[in-house]
Design an enzyme around this catalytic site. Structure first.
Site, short mmCIF file in Angstrom:
data_model
loop_
_atom_site.label_atom_id
_atom_site.label_comp_id
_atom_site.label_asym_id
_atom_site.label_seq_id
_atom_site.Cartn_x
_atom_site.Cartn_y
_atom_site.Cartn_z
N CYS A 45 40.14 33.48 7.30
CA CYS A 45 40.69 33.42 6.03
C CYS A 45 40.62 31.83 5.68
O CYS A 45 40.92 31.00 6.46
CB CYS A 45 41.94 34.16 5.89
N SER A 47 43.11 30.48 4.28
CA SER A 47 44.47 29.95 4.85
C SER A 47 44.34 29.33 6.45
O SER A 47 44.83 28.31 6.58
CB SER A 47 45.60 30.86 5.00
N HIS A 50 42.60 25.97 5.69
CA HIS A 50 43.64 25.01 5.20
C HIS A 50 44.42 24.40 6.54
O HIS A 50 44.57 23.25 6.51
CB HIS A 50 44.54 25.70 4.07
N HIS A 66 44.79 35.01 11.53
CA HIS A 66 46.13 35.98 11.20
C HIS A 66 45.55 37.17 10.55
O HIS A 66 46.27 38.28 10.73
CB HIS A 66 47.03 35.17 10.25
N CYS A 173 44.72 41.24 5.91
CA CYS A 173 44.92 40.17 5.15
C CYS A 173 44.38 40.52 3.67
O CYS A 173 44.84 40.60 2.68
CB CYS A 173 44.71 38.95 5.56
N1 APR Z 1 36.92 26.77 -9.19
C1 APR Z 1 36.41 27.78 -9.06
N2 APR Z 1 36.07 28.49 -7.82
C2 APR Z 1 36.58 27.69 -6.86
C3 APR Z 1 37.06 26.36 -6.98
C4 APR Z 1 37.28 25.81 -8.46
N3 APR Z 1 37.93 24.72 -8.29
N4 APR Z 1 37.33 25.68 -5.71
C5 APR Z 1 37.00 26.95 -4.68
N5 APR Z 1 36.45 27.85 -5.58
C6 APR Z 1 35.75 29.09 -4.74
C7 APR Z 1 34.87 29.05 -3.70
O1 APR Z 1 33.67 28.74 -4.01
C8 APR Z 1 35.26 30.26 -3.00
O2 APR Z 1 34.18 31.11 -3.28
O3 APR Z 1 37.05 29.87 -4.39
C9 APR Z 1 36.67 30.80 -3.26
C10 APR Z 1 37.66 30.90 -2.36
O4 APR Z 1 37.15 31.74 -1.48
P1 APR Z 1 37.59 31.73 0.14
O5 APR Z 1 37.55 30.29 0.48
O6 APR Z 1 36.63 32.63 0.72
O7 APR Z 1 39.07 32.02 0.17
P2 APR Z 1 39.84 33.45 0.29
O8 APR Z 1 39.84 33.83 1.67
O9 APR Z 1 39.23 34.65 -0.56
O10 APR Z 1 41.31 33.12 -0.14
C11 APR Z 1 41.51 32.52 -1.35
O11 APR Z 1 44.01 33.40 -1.55
O12 APR Z 1 45.21 34.30 0.13
C12 APR Z 1 44.95 33.13 -0.64
O13 APR Z 1 45.15 31.45 0.94
C13 APR Z 1 44.28 32.27 0.30
O14 APR Z 1 44.42 30.09 -1.25
C14 APR Z 1 43.38 31.22 -0.53
C15 APR Z 1 42.98 32.28 -1.72
#
Ligand code: APR
Ligand code: ZN
Length: 373
Positions: A45, A47, A50, A66, A173
């Site tokens: 995930c 997180s 991060h 997690h 999650c």
């Molecule tokens: N604008 C638009 N899209 C963006 C930007 C931005 N500035 N920055 C990142 N993205 C897109 C990425 O390209 C990606 O497809 O956001 C998406 C995030 O997806 P993942 O990295 O797979 O994250 P995910 O596991 O889906 O979690 C998203 O939810 O639970 C929370 O902590 C988690 O903050 C995180 C969020």
């Protein structure tokens, strides 16, 4: 029989930010109220990413992960809700059933969580992991990037015996976080217009929830266009890449809809996209739901003159579900074909290929890559 004994197994240890390696660790037996789990699968995930990059405060060295599924190996004193051999999910937000959040009908951010802030320790202030004689911290009370982990009983959900253990981890999650944000927290209405910022695992689970709730128009926003075909397949009607627009994305959404959206979701974790999601909402009845976890110490800034018009801004964790009560039902719903988690899992790799899994994630080529033990 391993019950009561220290288990030596492989786990991924982040020694510091940006320093992850697979090591031999010692996993202590579970103490009172704890459960030792043999992991079968774990999702990656954002997180976790991060934490690995040092964007969230955490104590190193730690074992990340997690979003896990596994089988109970042994239980500590007083554990009643699970027994050895049970199929379980690890829960990043527990449900103690005693704290102010758990006792309130609407609360789910259990006071015994270890996410915000994260101590990396069990509730008794100690760790169950050592490596080369050094104490290793837990992560989110779960630490699923390990062949065995120890989790509090309050953070363990017993699931259906028929659950496919190579997939089901995403129901710990991404699925409740995204799907629940739409169907349980926002309560998306039939015929509505929705916008989702971020089309990762969480964002696409939100799309599923919007679609299941009968949304008529679903606008997806992402800077990575590789996500668009997956998003369209799940019901996104319009895909927007803010980097290819001449105006801010919120202005484009306003023009597309005329009046703004009924529901806006932020699943990225950036203050700027949270503000953009808020600005996409209908001034009077729009609902903006923040799901993404923002970096440590970041602040949100809104136009104060336009907050009285009636819009709702809300945050939600794990879909607002009381986790032990509700997460097992999502597994059953999957087994009964009421929800489909398969489109979220684009890759599966053996645990040893953890680094490859993170490379695929960083290249934006995955929705969820599930690690198999
Ligand atoms: N604008 C638009 N899209 C963006 C930007 C931005 N500035 N920055 C990142 N993205 C897109 C990425 O390209 C990606 O497809 O956001 C998406 C995030 O997806 P993942 O990295 O797979 O994250 P995910 O596991 O889906 O979690 C998203 O939810 O639970 C929370 O902590 C988690 O903050 C995180 C969020
Ligand atoms: Zn609680």
């Amino acid at each position: 029989d391993t019950a009561g004994k220290i288990i030596t197994c492989r786990a991924a240890i982040a020694w510091a930010a940006n320093s992850l390696s697979i090591e031999k660790v010692q996993v202590e037996p579970p103490k009172a109220g704890e459960v030792r789990i043999k992991m079968t699968s774990s999702g990656i995930c954002s997180s976790d990413d991060h934490i690995l990059k040092g964007l969230f405060p955490a104590n190193f060295p730690l074992i990340p992960g997690h979003e896990g599924a596994g089988i109970v190996e042994s239980i500590g004193k007083g554990v009643r809700s699970v027994k050895p051999g049970d199929k379980v999910l690890t829960l990043p937000i527990p449900q103690c059933r005693e704290c102010s959040s758990c006792l309130h009908p609407k609360g789910n951010f259990c006071e015994k969580q270890d996410v915000l802030p994260s101590s990396g320790l069990m509730l008794d202030g100690t760790s169950r992991f050592t490596c080369k004689g050094e104490k290793i911290y837990h992560s989110f009370g779960t630490s699923t990037f390990s062949e065995y982990t120890v989790v509090h009983e309050i953070a363990v959900a017993k699931i259906d015996d028929a659950a496919p253990m190579d997939k089901i981890c995403v129901i710990s999650c991404a699925v409740p976080t995204g799907y629940g944000a739409a169907v349980h927290s926002a309560k998306v209405t039939p015929g509505s217009t929705c916008v989702i910022f971020g089309l990762g695992g969480v964002g696409l689970a939100i799309v599923m929830g919007c679609k299941a709730s009968g949304a008529a128009r679903i606008i997806g926003v992402d800077i990575n266009e590789k996500k668009f075909p997956w998003a369209r397949a799940l019901g996104v009607t319009d895909c927007l890449n803010p980097q290819n627009l001449k105006k801010p994305v919120q202005e484009v959404v306003m023009e597309m809809t005329g009046v703004g959206v009924d529901f806006a979701f932020e699943a990225i974790g950036l203050p700027e996209t949270m503000t953009a999601a808020w600005d996409c909402c209908h001034l009077s009845y729009g609902v903006c739901v923040i799901i993404g976890m923002a970096p440590h110490n970041s602040q949100l800034s809104l136009d104060a003159t336009k907050v009285t018009t009636g819009r709702t801004l809300k945050g939600v964790v794990l879909g607002g579900y009381k986790t032990r009560d509700c997460v097992p039902q999502l597994v059953t719903d999957y087994l009964q074909n009421k929800i489909n988690i398969d489109p979220l899992i684009t890759h599966q790799l053996p645990f040893e290929q953890l680094h490859k899994a993170f490379e695929l994630y960083h290249a934006g080529k995955t929705i969820r890559c599930v690690l198999l033990f």
